[in-house]
Each structure stands twice: as structure tokens, then as C-alpha cells.
Write a protein that holds these residues in place. Structure first.
Motif, PDB file in Angstrom:
ATOM      1  N   TYR A 345     -12.862   7.210  26.511  1.00  0.00           N
ATOM      2  CA  TYR A 345     -12.178   8.271  27.255  1.00  0.00           C
ATOM      3  C   TYR A 345     -11.760   9.404  26.329  1.00  0.00           C
ATOM      4  N   ALA A 346     -11.751  10.614  26.893  1.00  0.00           N
ATOM      5  CA  ALA A 346     -11.186  11.771  26.209  1.00  0.00           C
ATOM      6  C   ALA A 346      -9.689  11.757  26.465  1.00  0.00           C
ATOM      7  N   GLU A 347      -8.989  10.963  25.675  1.00  0.00           N
ATOM      8  CA  GLU A 347      -7.549  10.796  25.845  1.00  0.00           C
ATOM      9  C   GLU A 347      -6.954  10.334  24.526  1.00  0.00           C
ATOM     10  N   ASP A 348      -5.661  10.512  24.378  1.00  0.00           N
ATOM     11  CA  ASP A 348      -4.986  10.160  23.136  1.00  0.00           C
ATOM     12  C   ASP A 348      -4.016   9.010  23.399  1.00  0.00           C
ATOM     13  N   PRO A 349      -4.351   7.787  22.994  1.00  0.00           N
ATOM     14  CA  PRO A 349      -3.434   6.664  23.207  1.00  0.00           C
ATOM     15  C   PRO A 349      -2.080   6.862  22.541  1.00  0.00           C
ATOM     16  N   ALA A 350      -2.042   7.647  21.465  1.00  0.00           N
ATOM     17  CA  ALA A 350      -0.790   7.863  20.737  1.00  0.00           C
ATOM     18  C   ALA A 350       0.203   8.708  21.518  1.00  0.00           C
ATOM     19  N   THR A 351      -0.262   9.426  22.541  1.00  0.00           N
ATOM     20  CA  THR A 351       0.625  10.259  23.358  1.00  0.00           C
ATOM     21  C   THR A 351       0.686   9.747  24.796  1.00  0.00           C
ATOM     22  N   GLY A 352       0.618   8.425  24.950  1.00  0.00           N
ATOM     23  CA  GLY A 352       0.679   7.864  26.288  1.00  0.00           C
ATOM     24  C   GLY A 352      -0.597   8.047  27.076  1.00  0.00           C
ATOM     25  N   PHE A 353      -1.725   8.140  26.382  1.00  0.00           N
ATOM     26  CA  PHE A 353      -3.045   8.287  27.002  1.00  0.00           C
ATOM     27  C   PHE A 353      -3.183   9.599  27.762  1.00  0.00           C
ATOM     28  N   LEU A 354      -2.521  10.641  27.306  1.00  0.00           N
ATOM     29  CA  LEU A 354      -2.723  11.938  27.931  1.00  0.00           C
ATOM     30  C   LEU A 354      -4.167  12.381  27.716  1.00  0.00           C
ATOM     31  N   PRO A 355      -4.831  12.865  28.760  1.00  0.00           N
ATOM     32  CA  PRO A 355      -6.209  13.336  28.602  1.00  0.00           C
ATOM     33  C   PRO A 355      -6.300  14.461  27.577  1.00  0.00           C
ATOM     34  N   SER A 356      -7.412  14.506  26.882  1.00  0.00           N
ATOM     35  CA  SER A 356      -7.665  15.525  25.867  1.00  0.00           C
ATOM     36  C   SER A 356      -8.840  16.372  26.342  1.00  0.00           C
ATOM     37  N   ILE A 357      -8.667  17.667  26.383  1.00  0.00           N
ATOM     38  CA  ILE A 357      -9.719  18.548  26.883  1.00  0.00           C
ATOM     39  C   ILE A 357     -10.106  19.547  25.813  1.00  0.00           C
ATOM     40  N   GLY A 358     -11.272  20.184  26.011  1.00  0.00           N
ATOM     41  CA  GLY A 358     -11.719  21.211  25.084  1.00  0.00           C
ATOM     42  C   GLY A 358     -13.176  21.033  24.708  1.00  0.00           C
ATOM     43  N   PRO A 359     -13.665  21.847  23.782  1.00  0.00           N
ATOM     44  CA  PRO A 359     -15.073  21.778  23.370  1.00  0.00           C
ATOM     45  C   PRO A 359     -15.337  20.559  22.493  1.00  0.00           C
ATOM     46  N   LEU A 360     -16.541  20.021  22.601  1.00  0.00           N
ATOM     47  CA  LEU A 360     -16.961  18.908  21.747  1.00  0.00           C
ATOM     48  C   LEU A 360     -17.712  19.486  20.555  1.00  0.00           C
ATOM     49  N   THR A 361     -16.939  20.005  19.609  1.00  0.00           N
ATOM     50  CA  THR A 361     -17.541  20.590  18.410  1.00  0.00           C
ATOM     51  C   THR A 361     -18.339  19.547  17.656  1.00  0.00           C
ATOM     52  N   GLU A 362     -17.808  18.336  17.631  1.00  0.00           N
ATOM     53  CA  GLU A 362     -18.519  17.207  17.048  1.00  0.00           C
ATOM     54  C   GLU A 362     -18.495  16.065  18.066  1.00  0.00           C
ATOM     55  N   PHE A 363     -19.665  15.493  18.329  1.00  0.00           N
ATOM     56  CA  PHE A 363     -19.739  14.354  19.247  1.00  0.00           C
ATOM     57  C   PHE A 363     -21.003  13.584  18.921  1.00  0.00           C
ATOM     58  N   GLU A 364     -20.831  12.497  18.173  1.00  0.00           N
ATOM     59  CA  GLU A 364     -21.974  11.703  17.722  1.00  0.00           C
ATOM     60  C   GLU A 364     -21.822  10.278  18.208  1.00  0.00           C
ATOM     61  N   GLN A 365     -22.919   9.711  18.674  1.00  0.00           N
ATOM     62  CA  GLN A 365     -22.879   8.362  19.211  1.00  0.00           C
ATOM     63  C   GLN A 365     -23.207   7.332  18.145  1.00  0.00           C
ATOM     64  N   PRO A 366     -22.742   6.096  18.309  1.00  0.00           N
ATOM     65  CA  PRO A 366     -23.126   5.009  17.404  1.00  0.00           C
ATOM     66  C   PRO A 366     -24.636   4.820  17.406  1.00  0.00           C
ATOM     67  N   SER A 367     -25.152   4.290  16.315  1.00  0.00           N
ATOM     68  CA  SER A 367     -26.601   4.268  16.116  1.00  0.00           C
ATOM     69  C   SER A 367     -27.316   3.111  16.792  1.00  0.00           C
ATOM     70  N   TYR A 368     -26.606   2.043  17.148  1.00  0.00           N
ATOM     71  CA  TYR A 368     -27.332   0.847  17.601  1.00  0.00           C
ATOM     72  C   TYR A 368     -26.760   0.290  18.904  1.00  0.00           C
ATOM     73  N   CYS A 369     -26.447   1.136  19.842  1.00  0.00           N
ATOM     74  CA  CYS A 369     -25.878   0.666  21.100  1.00  0.00           C
ATOM     75  C   CYS A 369     -26.579   1.362  22.264  1.00  0.00           C
ATOM     76  N   ARG A 370     -26.329   0.858  23.440  1.00  0.00           N
ATOM     77  CA  ARG A 370     -26.702   1.581  24.659  1.00  0.00           C
ATOM     78  C   ARG A 370     -25.567   2.543  24.944  1.00  0.00           C
ATOM     79  N   TRP A 371     -25.876   3.810  24.983  1.00  0.00           N
ATOM     80  CA  TRP A 371     -24.878   4.874  25.080  1.00  0.00           C
ATOM     81  C   TRP A 371     -25.089   5.624  26.381  1.00  0.00           C
ATOM     82  N   GLU A 372     -24.151   5.508  27.304  1.00  0.00           N
ATOM     83  CA  GLU A 372     -24.242   6.195  28.589  1.00  0.00           C
ATOM     84  C   GLU A 372     -23.210   7.314  28.611  1.00  0.00           C
ATOM     85  N   SER A 373     -23.678   8.549  28.658  1.00  0.00           N
ATOM     86  CA  SER A 373     -22.743   9.680  28.602  1.00  0.00           C
ATOM     87  C   SER A 373     -23.262  10.837  29.432  1.00  0.00           C
TER      88      SER A 373
END
Length: 635
Positions: A345-373
């Protein structure tokens, strides 16, 4: 076979359906709102149609626009995905009436299982065990409070329509019933247009186990075994797995047989899920597992079933919708290995799971999984839709292999500046109870302190950050040693000792004074991260991202800490204001409720004080960082 398909959805599930449709040679049509004009599912489809403004109620929830888009593009069929209109019987009927193919169950089946109270009555008649509770028409608060007392606390109040944990509250005491009931009704009405609720007994050590069922138009119904979705936060699933840990073969056969009976009771066609709640106080036993509800659609967690059975459920949906029989019989289906899925999720657990919004300047997936996005690097996360940005799916030969591989995949998530719950997922996967397979739906709430305490950066991370602050500002060993840098006092100086300096950083909003060994300059092993001009940047460790920059007292994020200013954490709509200007409040008291990204978020008082400024009105739309309330401490 269907030749062209419109997907009446967005994001991850739209991309998932497009992938299978393309492999089957089916032409795809996407629909999109203003916010999704450049979305990944729009880019992947063969054709795309704009259907309205960004709010879902003006686009993805407007059936007439979706049907018109299908007709305009020559699509033969409509696949609803999940969420939005996927369990709307009226929309399903409208699709059929328009001469189009509905990729889903018959409207009558949706209606029969769409209301939890009616569904439970139907299931009881079909010989499927149901939990004790009240499912009647009387919605008077006093009457329902009385029935709750008869059932015995704790009880669960649930909206009869919808799902996903919305319109659902656990009530531990009679004194809390009225507030919980009002909140449930309000949330249910806003989410589903139906404020009707039911009450059922809350199971003390509950596990959420569900069975994937599938039917065709030729009278065949099979099950594809069970999934365990017990790891939940506020009734939202976090990690799912298949099969269920601790499930013996006898119990599995009885449970899956009950699920098939449930599907047959409504002449079910297509993909569906029968959800059960189990009392795990004495392990998994067939006589302690009860029907909860049926989801008449594809589930978010369907990939774990696909991974252990080798079945593409979307492909099956399209075959069945085309009038073909199920591709396999029950005896041809078996469990092979173990699969787990984590929801990123785009959320911050440290702030009570408040959603985090904005541009995905960096967004890289793990190399060896099934990635659904439904997003890629360069896309943007908005406040209009659900904050889930990916599903990470791993299959192993056994449960431990799947668990370890999923942990490693979560470590590899790279996302900035939007924050994610990756470190929280790691904590959950590493919890001793989860490791042993002893998971209940209360695990996260019962272990919140350990699971939700944010990771702290390692010494190596802090040293590397200090070095990049020095390097990024053009400082040298000589200038740092010579005290030419503000707030960089030389400490522990000895003529025969390596030069050391204290480098002041601001990391994730907290000042850290790092004793940096200047003799190691340029020799440190830096953690994985990104570094910008001026010494700012971020590192990744333990699934968390640590942002850093040179500390400056002026304009620091810490300057506002504790000043009583309550800002909107994201764009949203105010749905309740609990205080008035001039009112005295206590620490933790609810001030107002903000609705954003399909969830309610309570904003509370940071300390005892008086409301000296109130800029919030019920029903008003607010932007991120809008001043809502200001509190002055009582002197």
C-alpha cells in the motif's frame, strides 16, 4: 470465444485482466477517469474511453457510461474486475439487457448473496453452518443494542451490503454500541448506498478462511481449495496464503464441500468465494467453521489460488462467459506447493497508516516474484482511489520457503517519495505466531507495539548519510575538521586520533547528530539509495526508506512539532466535526473525521488544550496541509 472485452475497472486488476485477454487473442478496451488519463491500464489496452471526472461516483460507478463505451467500441463483453460495480446486480442486468456478455454470475445470484443477512438465511436452509447473530429488518438502535446484549459481547456490527471491512465495527461493551452503530451506518451509506446492518457474535480467536468456487452454465461447480486471509488490519486483508496452515485433509474436504453446496444453492456461474470464519481456539475443526458471506466476483487474493493449482482464473472466467464448460473437473484439481501474497500500500504505518500520495519518482519491483500492479515508475498515486499499489506474490515448495522468499521480496521494494508499508509487511511475516502458522484476525491489533514501531537506521546507514551530506555540500575533510561548517562542532579531538566531526542530519523529520569518522571518507559501504544535490537523499533498510538532508533549524519539519496545528494529511472530504471553537479538549480526543482514499481517518488532539481556531465544516473538501484545527495548551 469472446473477441473483444471492455474492462470496467482500473489499476492492478485491469492490468491483470488485460494480460490474460491478450494471451488469449482477445481485444481489450479500457475506461478511465480524468485522474487516470495516463494510467498503466490505459496504456496497455488496445483502446481506451474517457468516462468522467476523477471521483469514482462520476466515472467508474456510472454504469450507463461504461455500457455506452462498450457499444461505441464494439466490445462484446464487460469484465467488472472487483470493487466498483462488480457485485451490482442492477448493472449486471443492464449489461445483459444491452445485448452484451456479462463476465460474472447471474444478477439473481448476486442479489441472493449480496445482502449478508439474506445470504445467511439462504445458507442455513442449504445446510451450510452460519454464525449466531441478528439479521432482521429492525434497525432501531435500542432494539439492536438489546439483541447485541442477548448475543453477548463482543459482537460485530456489519453492513449487509459491500465488503472490504467498510461499515464494520467490533464492539466490546454495551457503552460503545451507539457510537459504533452510527459510524457503521454512516460508512455503509457512503460506501454502498445502504445503511442496513446486521449483528453477529464476535469469535474470540477467529481465522478467516475462504474457498474459491467456480461454476459454468452447464451445471458444473468445483472448488479450487482454500485460502487463509486471517492476517488483517481493521478488517482489511494484509497477507493471504494458500493452502491454510493447520488444515487437515478431512476438515478441508468438509469445508470445500460446504462451499460447493453454497454455490449450488444460488446456481452459481463464474468465479466466486465463500468466506468462512473459524474458531481456532482448538485448531481447525469442521464443527467450528461458519459461513460469513459470499463474494460474487474475483477476489484480490486470487493469485495465491492460481499459484498452487496452476489455473488462470481470469481465463476460466472468459471461457465460462463464452458458454464453454469448466476447463477441468474436480478430480483434475490438486494443491501443488504453497503461495503467499502481500498487499503493498501507498501508506505510512508510522503515521497510523495514513495514505501517501504523489509521483512515483522511484518505483522498482523485486526481481523474483509475481508482481501485480497498476502503476509504474513515473506514474502518480492520487487521493481518489484505493491506496493499494501492488501485490507481491511468491510460491514455494512449502510454507516456509514461500514466507522467506516473500520477506526477501519486501526488502527489495524501492518506492519514493511515496511511502509504502513494506517494512510493516516484513514485521508481520517475521512475527513468531505467523511463522508458526498460528494467525488470527487479531494478531496485528494484539501486537501493535512491536509491529508498528518504525525501524531505525543502522549505524552504517547513519554514517553513509553523514558522508553524503558532506559530499553533497562540497565539503572536504579539511573544511569539516576546520569547523567551517555551521552546526558541525569537532568533538573528541586529540592530536594522535583520527579526525571526527558531528554531522547534524534531519532523517525522516528527526534531528540526528552523527559522530562521523573523517578518516573513512570515501571508504564507506553505502546502503542502496538515491542521493541528490545539497547532500539530501534516501536509503533503504529493513523495507523502510530513510530520507535525510543537512539539518537546518529554520524551516525544519521539527519546527511545527507540538504546536497544536492540525493540518489535513491528504486531500479529502470532512464527514464529521466533533468539536467547536473555544471547546476544551483532552489528548487523544477525536476532533474530526476525514474521508480519503475510500477510508475514514480520525484526527485527534495532540495534547490537552483549547480549540482556538476551527476551519472545518462537515461535507467540505479540503486540500493536503490545509489548516483544519489549532489548539493551544492549557497553561
Amino acid at each position: 470465444m469472446i473477441a473483444s472485452l471492455l474492462i470496467a475497472n482500473r489499476g492492478e486488476i485491469a492490468c491483470r485482466i488485460i494480460r490474460t485477454a491478450r494471451a488469449m487473442g482477445i481485444r481489450t478496451v479500457a475506461v478511465y477517469s480524468d485522474a487516470d488519463a495516463k494510467a498503466l491500464h490505459v496504456r496497455q489496452a488496445d483502446e481506451a474511453v474517457h468516462i468522467g471526472a476523477s471521483p469514482a461516483r462520476e466515472s467508474y460507478l456510472v454504469g450507463e457510461k461504461i455500457i455506452a463505451a462498450a457499444k461505441a467500441t464494439g466490445a462484446e463483453a464487460i469484465h467488472p474486475g472487483y470493487g466498483f460495480l462488480s457485485e451490482n446486480a442492477e448493472f449486471a442486468q443492464a449489461v445483459i439487457d444491452a445485448g452484451l456478455i456479462w463476465v460474472g454470475p447471474a444478477p439473481a445470484s448476486i442479489t441472493a448473496m449480496g445482502l449478508k443477512d439474506a445470504a445467511k438465511t439462504l445458507m442455513a436452509e442449504a445446510g451450510v453452518p452460519v454464525t449466531p447473530g441478528y439479521m432482521g429488518e429492525n434497525q432501531e438502535p435500542a432494539f439492536l443494542a438489546g439483541r447485541a446484549a442477548e448475543i453477548g459481547y463482543p459482537v460485530l456490527i456489519k453492513a449487509v451490503a459491500g465488503g472490504g471491512g467498510k461499515g464494520m465495527r467490533k464492539v466490546d461493551d454495551a457503552a460503545d454500541f451507539a457510537d459504533a452503530f452510527a459510524s457503521c451506518q454512516r460508512e455503509a451509506a457512503a460506501s454502498f448506498g445502504n445503511a442496513h446492518v446486521l449483528i453477529e457474535k464476535y469469535i474470540q480467536r477467529p481465522r478467516h478462511i475462504e474457498v474459491q468456487v467456480f461454476g459454468d452454465t452447464h451445471g458444473n461447480i468445483v472448488h479450487l481449495f482454500e485460502r487463509d486471509c486471517s492476517l488483517q488490519r481493521r478488517h482489511q486483508k494484509v497477507i493471504e496464503e494458500a493452502p491454510a496452515p493447520g488444515m487437515d485433509e478431512v476438515t478441508r474436504q468438509q469445508l470445500c464441500a460446504a462451499a460447493v453446496r453454497a454455490a449450488k444453492a444460488v446456481d452459481y456461474v463464474g468465479a466466486g468465494t465463500i468466506e468462512f470464519i473459524a474458531d481456532a481456539s482448538e485448531g481447525l475443526r469442521a464443527d467450528r467453521i461458519w459461513f460469513m458471506e459470499m463474494n460474487t466476483r474475483l477476489q484480490v487474493e486470487h493469485p495465491v489460488t492460481e499459484e498452487i493449482t496452476g489455473v488462470d482464473l481470469v481465463e476460466w472466467q472468459l471461457h465460462v462467459a463464452s458458454g464453454e464448460p469448466l476447463p477441468k473437473k474436480q478430480e483434475e484439481l490438486s494443491i501443488n506447493g504453497w503461495a503467499m501474497e502481500a498487499r503493498l500500500y501507498a501508506e505510512d504505518p508510522a503515521t497510523g497508516f495514513l495514505p501517501s500520495i504523489g509521483p512515483l519518482t522511484e518505483f522498482e519491483q523485486p526481481s523474483y516474484c509475481r508482481w501485480e500492479s497498476g502503476v509504474e515508475q513515473g506514474d502518480e498515486v492520487t487521493s481518489f482511489y484505493d491506496p493499494m499499489i501492488a501485490k507481491i506474490v511468491l510460491r514455494g515448495e512449502d510454507r516456509e520457503e514461500a514466507r522467506i522468499d516473500l520477506i526477501q521480496a519486501c526488502h527489495q521494494v524501492r518506492c519514493a517519495p511515496v511511502r509504502t508499508n513494506a517494512w510493516f509487511l516484513i514485521r508481520a511475516l517475521e512475527h513468531p505466531d505467523f511463522e508458526k502458522g498460528e494467525v488470527t484476525t487479531g494478531l496485528i491489533a494484539d501486537n501493535a507495539d512491536g509491529l508498528l514501531t518504525p525501524p531505525v537506521p543502522s549505524d552504517a546507514c547513519l554514517q553513509a548519510a553523514a558522508e553524503h551530506v558532506i559530499y553533497g555540500n562540497g565539503w572536504t575533510v579539511e573544511t569539516v575538521s576546520g569547523l567551517s561548517v555551521p552546526d558541525q562542532p569537532l568533538t573528541g579531538f586529540r592530536l594522535n586520533a583520527p579526525p571526527r566531526s558531528v554531522v547534524a542530519l534531519e532523517m525522516n523529520g528527526i534531528r540526528r547528530d552523527i559522530a562521523y569518522d573523517l578518516a573513512t571518507y570515501g571508504l564507506l559501504f553505502a546502503p542502496d539509495g538515491q542521493f541528490n544535490e545539497g547532500g539530501a537523499g534516501w536509503f533503504y533498510e529493513s523495507g523502510a526508506r530513510f530520507d535525510f538532508r543537512p539539518f537546518r533549524a529554520e524551516g525544519s519539519a521539527m519546527g511545527a512539532a507540538g504546536d497544536g496545528t492540525i493540518l489535513s494529511p491528504m486531500p479529502g472530504r470532512i464527514i464529521a466535526v466533533e468539536v467547536a471553537e473555544g471547546q476544551a479538549v483532552t489528548k487523544g480526543q477525536k476532533l474530526l473525521t476525514l474521508e480519503a482514499m475510500k477510508m475514514e481517518h480520525s484526527l485527534t488532539a495532540p495534547f490537552d488544550g483549547v480549540v482556538v481556531e476551527l476551519n472545518a465544516e462537515e461535507g467540505a473538501q479540503v486540500e493536503v496541509e490545509a489548516l483544519l484545527v489549532r489548539i493551544e495548551a492549557i497553561k
